[in-house]
Design an enzyme around this catalytic site. Structure first.
Site, PDB file in Angstrom:
ATOM      1  N   GLY A  39       0.819  -1.208   0.000  1.00  0.00           N
ATOM      2  CA  GLY A  39       0.000   0.000   0.000  1.00  0.00           C
ATOM      3  C   GLY A  39       0.854   1.259   0.000  1.00  0.00           C
ATOM      4  O   GLY A  39       2.018   1.227  -0.392  1.00  0.00           O
ATOM      5  N   HIS A  45       4.353   2.156  -8.042  1.00  0.00           N
ATOM      6  CA  HIS A  45       3.514   0.946  -7.953  1.00  0.00           C
ATOM      7  C   HIS A  45       2.599   0.844  -9.178  1.00  0.00           C
ATOM      8  O   HIS A  45       2.369  -0.239  -9.707  1.00  0.00           O
ATOM      9  CB  HIS A  45       2.622   0.994  -6.712  1.00  0.00           C
ATOM     10  CG  HIS A  45       3.363   0.957  -5.409  1.00  0.00           C
ATOM     11  ND1 HIS A  45       3.518   2.066  -4.613  1.00  0.00           N
ATOM     12  CD2 HIS A  45       3.996  -0.057  -4.762  1.00  0.00           C
ATOM     13  CE1 HIS A  45       4.192   1.743  -3.521  1.00  0.00           C
ATOM     14  NE2 HIS A  45       4.496   0.462  -3.589  1.00  0.00           N
ATOM     15  N   GLY A 155       9.268  -4.205  -8.253  1.00  0.00           N
ATOM     16  CA  GLY A 155      10.090  -3.070  -8.667  1.00  0.00           C
ATOM     17  C   GLY A 155      11.577  -3.362  -8.512  1.00  0.00           C
ATOM     18  O   GLY A 155      12.001  -3.987  -7.537  1.00  0.00           O
ATOM     19  N   ASP A 158      13.719  -2.158  -5.183  1.00  0.00           N
ATOM     20  CA  ASP A 158      14.187  -3.069  -4.131  1.00  0.00           C
ATOM     21  C   ASP A 158      14.910  -4.216  -4.831  1.00  0.00           C
ATOM     22  O   ASP A 158      14.392  -5.332  -4.947  1.00  0.00           O
ATOM     23  CB  ASP A 158      13.005  -3.556  -3.294  1.00  0.00           C
ATOM     24  CG  ASP A 158      12.360  -2.402  -2.547  1.00  0.00           C
ATOM     25  OD1 ASP A 158      13.052  -1.751  -1.756  1.00  0.00           O
ATOM     26  OD2 ASP A 158      11.176  -2.116  -2.792  1.00  0.00           O
ATOM     27  N   ARG A 195       8.367   5.461   1.605  1.00  0.00           N
ATOM     28  CA  ARG A 195       9.051   6.034   2.779  1.00  0.00           C
ATOM     29  C   ARG A 195       9.576   7.446   2.518  1.00  0.00           C
ATOM     30  O   ARG A 195      10.009   8.106   3.458  1.00  0.00           O
ATOM     31  CB  ARG A 195      10.174   5.102   3.241  1.00  0.00           C
ATOM     32  CG  ARG A 195       9.638   3.826   3.898  1.00  0.00           C
ATOM     33  CD  ARG A 195      10.729   3.009   4.570  1.00  0.00           C
ATOM     34  NE  ARG A 195      10.203   1.969   5.422  1.00  0.00           N
ATOM     35  CZ  ARG A 195      10.152   0.673   5.104  1.00  0.00           C
ATOM     36  NH1 ARG A 195      10.593   0.258   3.934  1.00  0.00           N
ATOM     37  NH2 ARG A 195       9.650  -0.214   5.960  1.00  0.00           N
TER      38      ARG A 195
HETATM   39  O1  PAF Z   1       8.244  -4.431  -1.694  1.00  0.00           O
HETATM   40  C1  PAF Z   1       7.227  -4.550  -0.963  1.00  0.00           C
HETATM   41  O2  PAF Z   1       6.345  -3.699  -0.953  1.00  0.00           O
HETATM   42  C2  PAF Z   1       7.110  -5.745  -0.045  1.00  0.00           C
HETATM   43  O3  PAF Z   1       8.354  -6.153   0.435  1.00  0.00           O
HETATM   44  C3  PAF Z   1       6.363  -6.938  -0.694  1.00  0.00           C
HETATM   45  C4  PAF Z   1       7.098  -7.481  -1.897  1.00  0.00           C
HETATM   46  C5  PAF Z   1       4.961  -6.491  -1.097  1.00  0.00           C
HETATM   47  C6  PAF Z   1       6.229  -8.075   0.323  1.00  0.00           C
HETATM   48  O4  PAF Z   1       5.565  -7.673   1.465  1.00  0.00           O
END
Ligand code: PAF
Length: 289
Positions: A39, A45, A155, A158, A195
């Site tokens: 979220g 996203h 993404g 990360d 964040r």
């Molecule tokens: O990258 C994220 O938002 C989270 O680590 C994920 C992949 C949804 C797992 O909780």
């Protein structure tokens, strides 16, 4: 399943509802894509949803702030939440279903299984956040199994997480194809992240400088500079730019994340990965060499 107020997006709260919908789509010969999220959605996203739509006829976004990937001192309680706003953004991006389970649906009483991925999980984030990748691998394995999607999109922001998930899916023969999607950036180069909302007005312009320092490190090692010395320079450049501390800024093998260097990196596919602190905010980012 019913849409949230003011949103056309249907919401599944249980594994049973999710599977019913996926089975119906499959019966119609449709390909299914999954975009796991926690979220606090932003344009990054939504670009994952659009990427999933290139390979799938129907796209599910999951929304679950996964307690297992937060340490007790981390920001689980403070993590930004807003399901209605997220649902509206997802609907606008062309998503077909929101899967938003309660914690008890994902971790029912007696839950006792953890997925750990060794090797690629160990350095960098794995050293600083020892519980993190086991929490991620466990919840993502569950989401992939629950949704039985054809593709799932994560993404590149990360990047280590993406490599951990690819390794896990290969090792466990999960049939879902794992796709990485490029990082979206603000004009000054700051990678979009939920964040970033924690950054103060003073910190925000400093945060944008991480991208330039990573690019300089990538250029140096691509030009034949010794990796170890270039990493030391990059750390000093981040502190000079105003970062409070640097967890790491390193050049690693792009797939298994093994260290390259200390000398020139040669022809290996390489990635710069960095994590640095600005006040209470920890920024992570990466870039291809
Ligand atoms: O990258 C994220 O938002 C989270 O680590 C994920 C992949 C949804 C797992 O909780």
């Amino acid at each position: 399943m019913s849409p949230l107020a003011d949103s056309p997006l249907p919401v599944a709260r249980t594994v049973a509802d999710l599977r019913r919908q996926v089975s119906a789509w499959r019966a119609d010969g449709l390909r299914v894509g999954l975009v796991p999220t926690m979220g606090a959605l932003h344009e990054g996203h939504l670009s994952l949803v659009r990427r999933a739509l290139e390979d799938a006829d129907r796209v599910i976004a999951s929304l679950f702030v996964n307690p297992a990937q937060f340490a007790p001192h981390e920001d689980f309680d403070a993590y930004p939440r807003g399901e209605e706003r997220d649902a509206a953004l997802l609907a606008g991006a062309g998503c077909h279903l929101l899967y938003a389970p309660q914690a008890s649906e994902i971790y029912p009483p007696g839950f006792a299984t953890t997925v750990t991925v060794s090797g690629v999980s160990a350095p960098m984030e794995g050293e600083r956040r020892p519980q993190f990748f086991a929490g991620v691998a466990t919840v993502v394995a569950k989401l992939l199994i629950q949704a039985s999607a054809d593709v799932a999109v994560f993404g590149e922001k990360d990047y280590q997480q993406l490599q951990v998930i690819k390794r896990m899916a290969r090792d466990l023969d999960l049939p879902t194809r794992i796709l990485g999607a490029p990082t979206l950036r603000a004009e000054d180069g700051l990678a979009l992240s939920s964040r970033n909302a924690y950054l103060t007005a003073r910190e925000r312009p400093i945060a944008g400088k991480l991208n330039g320092v990573m690019a300089q490190l990538a250029r140096s090692v691509a030009g034949g500079a010794a990796a170890a010395a270039a990493e030391v320079q990059a750390t000093a450049a981040l502190i000079a730019a105003g970062f409070d501390s640097v967890d790491y800024i390193e050049v690693r093998h792009a797939e298994d994340l093994s260290p390259l260097g200390p000398g020139p990196i040669g022809d290996a596919p390489a990635r710069v990965l960095a994590a640095a602190w600005l006040g209470k905010t920890r920024l992570i980012d990466n870039m291809a060499v």
